[in-house]
Enzyme design. Structure first.
Site, PDB file in Angstrom:
ATOM      1  N   CYS A 119      -6.382  -9.726   2.163  1.00  0.00           N
ATOM      2  CA  CYS A 119      -7.372  -9.011   1.342  1.00  0.00           C
ATOM      3  C   CYS A 119      -7.523  -9.620  -0.046  1.00  0.00           C
ATOM      4  CB  CYS A 119      -7.002  -7.533   1.241  1.00  0.00           C
ATOM      5  SG  CYS A 119      -6.882  -6.728   2.839  1.00  0.00           S
ATOM      6  N   HIS A 260     -10.572  -4.411  -4.866  1.00  0.00           N
ATOM      7  CA  HIS A 260     -10.476  -4.383  -3.409  1.00  0.00           C
ATOM      8  C   HIS A 260     -10.510  -2.931  -2.930  1.00  0.00           C
ATOM      9  CE1 HIS A 260      -9.336  -4.945   0.634  1.00  0.00           C
ATOM     10  NE2 HIS A 260      -8.093  -4.529   0.492  1.00  0.00           N
ATOM     11  N   ASN A 290     -12.267  -0.704   4.540  1.00  0.00           N
ATOM     12  CA  ASN A 290     -11.603  -1.895   3.992  1.00  0.00           C
ATOM     13  C   ASN A 290     -12.019  -3.109   4.828  1.00  0.00           C
ATOM     14  OD1 ASN A 290      -9.803  -3.959   3.408  1.00  0.00           O
ATOM     15  ND2 ASN A 290      -7.987  -2.647   3.373  1.00  0.00           N
TER      16      ASN A 290
HETATM   17  N1  COA Z   1      -5.464  11.151  11.589  1.00  0.00           N
HETATM   18  C1  COA Z   1      -4.626  12.204  11.514  1.00  0.00           C
HETATM   19  N2  COA Z   1      -3.313  12.083  11.241  1.00  0.00           N
HETATM   20  C2  COA Z   1      -2.859  10.837  11.025  1.00  0.00           C
HETATM   21  C3  COA Z   1      -3.684   9.694  11.078  1.00  0.00           C
HETATM   22  C4  COA Z   1      -5.034   9.900  11.379  1.00  0.00           C
HETATM   23  N3  COA Z   1      -5.916   8.873  11.447  1.00  0.00           N
HETATM   24  N4  COA Z   1      -2.935   8.597  10.815  1.00  0.00           N
HETATM   25  C5  COA Z   1      -1.684   9.030  10.596  1.00  0.00           C
HETATM   26  N5  COA Z   1      -1.622  10.371  10.740  1.00  0.00           N
HETATM   27  C6  COA Z   1      -0.480  11.263  10.595  1.00  0.00           C
HETATM   28  C7  COA Z   1       0.834  10.536  10.721  1.00  0.00           C
HETATM   29  O1  COA Z   1       1.141  10.343  12.074  1.00  0.00           O
HETATM   30  C8  COA Z   1       1.768  11.493  10.017  1.00  0.00           C
HETATM   31  O2  COA Z   1       2.100  12.521  10.917  1.00  0.00           O
HETATM   32  P1  COA Z   1       3.603  13.094  10.972  1.00  0.00           P
HETATM   33  O3  COA Z   1       3.848  13.673   9.610  1.00  0.00           O
HETATM   34  O4  COA Z   1       3.511  14.099  12.047  1.00  0.00           O
HETATM   35  O5  COA Z   1       4.464  11.916  11.283  1.00  0.00           O
HETATM   36  C9  COA Z   1       0.888  12.108   8.916  1.00  0.00           C
HETATM   37  O6  COA Z   1      -0.472  11.824   9.300  1.00  0.00           O
HETATM   38  C10 COA Z   1       1.152  11.548   7.553  1.00  0.00           C
HETATM   39  O7  COA Z   1       1.226  10.145   7.678  1.00  0.00           O
HETATM   40  P2  COA Z   1       1.448   9.248   6.434  1.00  0.00           P
HETATM   41  O8  COA Z   1       1.615   7.825   6.866  1.00  0.00           O
HETATM   42  O9  COA Z   1       2.478   9.867   5.551  1.00  0.00           O
HETATM   43  O10 COA Z   1       0.048   9.415   5.693  1.00  0.00           O
HETATM   44  P3  COA Z   1      -0.352   8.842   4.307  1.00  0.00           P
HETATM   45  O11 COA Z   1      -0.692   9.944   3.389  1.00  0.00           O
HETATM   46  O12 COA Z   1       0.622   7.784   3.824  1.00  0.00           O
HETATM   47  O13 COA Z   1      -1.719   8.084   4.658  1.00  0.00           O
HETATM   48  C11 COA Z   1      -2.516   5.874   5.037  1.00  0.00           C
HETATM   49  C12 COA Z   1      -1.703   7.036   5.593  1.00  0.00           C
HETATM   50  C13 COA Z   1      -2.520   4.748   6.031  1.00  0.00           C
HETATM   51  C14 COA Z   1      -3.942   6.361   4.808  1.00  0.00           C
HETATM   52  C15 COA Z   1      -1.897   5.433   3.679  1.00  0.00           C
HETATM   53  O14 COA Z   1      -0.501   5.267   3.839  1.00  0.00           O
HETATM   54  C16 COA Z   1      -2.480   4.181   3.153  1.00  0.00           C
HETATM   55  O15 COA Z   1      -3.653   4.125   2.811  1.00  0.00           O
HETATM   56  N6  COA Z   1      -1.678   3.101   3.012  1.00  0.00           N
HETATM   57  C17 COA Z   1      -2.148   1.851   2.505  1.00  0.00           C
HETATM   58  C18 COA Z   1      -2.958   1.168   3.561  1.00  0.00           C
HETATM   59  C19 COA Z   1      -3.711  -0.027   3.043  1.00  0.00           C
HETATM   60  O16 COA Z   1      -4.248   0.006   1.967  1.00  0.00           O
HETATM   61  N7  COA Z   1      -3.759  -1.089   3.854  1.00  0.00           N
HETATM   62  C20 COA Z   1      -4.493  -2.256   3.579  1.00  0.00           C
HETATM   63  C21 COA Z   1      -3.916  -3.028   2.461  1.00  0.00           C
HETATM   64  S1  COA Z   1      -4.947  -4.359   2.005  1.00  0.00           S
END
Ligand code: COA
Length: 334
Positions: A119, A260, A290
């Protein structure tokens, strides 16, 4: 490739391309155990653009974005002497995407290579382009950022799949007599110790023991969302603060922070910590998700065409991504 040394760099024009196809949160509700509410709250994304991969690829978007930029620059493509393309989703490892788009737009004979910094790729590439032009090694350079993220997504992975879309953006740069124009500060970094948080394994042996239970298909993106989130929130703020400190610019002296688009919470956290005005931090993640190396140049093109890059005021490009990598680029416009 002969330009006068110690020159400045001018952005002649920008371009971009996104596919027609849209994948909305309602579409995901039909495919996966998820909801529009969860996705909007956790990411800010409402829809993403997706390629029909049976008919097109990142190459298609990259070619269109570059053609748009060349048309807007109103120069013959034959004047381009270097094409740099940032991508991690090129159709093939060899040839480079850059070599193919160069010849497709009529710039065959130009030097061409791809940059792989996920990215952060476009910001790495434009930093390289500026340095090459300033060193007098090229006069007119095309820089493209593109990723067909949907070609490397396992749609059974609900955490990863909802984040990504496909897009490309491009700029055409040219040497300028005014050395004050162009990139006035740049920073690029990488920390390979964090590679396992965001990676695309080709084969089983690429997968670290800590991720062996992950069922994501080989060849598709794997992500530890929480780790990437922590890294991104800290790094985004650090990179912006570093760019401001090193250029001695105050936030109000900057026209736009072109960030980004990874997660609205990541962008907002950095914006609030530094105290930037929301009008200075462009956001289009709700419509495009993204798009990796396509994200920053897509934002830049939309801002440029909307006249929101104020003449005479610097703008700042900022990105982070797989590697882990990060980069900034501060540009002085005429
Ligand atoms: N829909 C519903 N629930 C979802 C889900 C979805 N699409 N994806 C994950 N979950 C669930 C998980 O399984 C977890 O359930 P659990 O508590 O029963 O285990 C719960 O939601 C919380 O998951 P968590 O990973 O703590 O959520 P989060 O608040 O960290 O959000 C992301 C997840 C991916 C949105 C976040 O971590 C993020 O944006 N990370 C950075 C990603 C990024 O920028 N990547 C590219 C970099 S260039």
């Amino acid at each position: 490739m002969n330009a006068r040394a110690l020159v400045g760099v001018r952005i002649l024009a920008t371009g971009s391309s996104v596919p027609e196809g849209r994948l909305t949160n309602a579409d995901f509700e039909k495919m996966l155990d998820t909801s529009d509410e969860w996705i909007v709250q956790r990411t800010g994304i409402r829809e993403r653009r997706v390629l029909d991969l049976t008919k097109a690829s990142g190459l298609t978007l990259a070619r269109e974005a570059l053609q748009n930029a060349i048309d807007a620059a109103n120069i013959p493509a034959s004047e381009i002497d270097l094409v740099i393309c940032a991508t991690v989703t090129g159709d093939m490892t060899c040839p480079s995407t850059a070599a193919r788009i160069a010849s497709d737009v009529g710039a065959a004979g130009a030097a061409a290579f791809d940059v792989g910094a996920a990215c952060s790729g476009f910001v790495y590439a434009i930093n390289l382009a500026d340095s090459i032009v300033r060193a007098g090694r090229a006069k007119t350079v095309a820089v493209v950022g593109v990723d067909a993220m949907t070609s490397i997504i396992d749609y059974a992975d609900r955490t990863c799949s909802i984040l990504f879309g496909d897009a490309a953006g491009a700029v055409v740069l040219r040497a300028d007599e005014n050395p004050a124009l162009g990139c006035i500060y740049q920073h690029m970094g990488a920390d390979g110790t964090g590679w396992g948080s965001l990676y695309i394994p080709r084969q089983a042996r690429d997968i670290p023991p800590s991720d062996i239970e992950n069922k994501t298909r080989l060849g598709c993106l794997r992500m530890n969302g929480k780790e990437v989130f922590k890294f991104a929130v800290t790094k985004f703020r650090e990179v912006i603060e570093d760019a401001l400190a090193k250029t001695q610019l105050t936030p109000d002296q900057v026209s736009q922070f072109v960030c980004h688009q990874s997660n609205i919470r990541i962008i907002d956290a950095a914006r609030e910590r530094i105290g930037l005005d929301p009008s200075q931090v462009y956001v289009n993640i709700d419509k495009y998700g993204n798009s990796s190396a396509g994200s920053v140049p897509l934002c830049l093109d939309q801002l440029w065409r909307a006249g929101k890059i104020t003449p005479g005021k610097p703008f700042v490009l900022v990105a982070f991504g797989g590697g882990l990598t990060w980069a900034s680029s501060v540009w002085q416009t005429p």
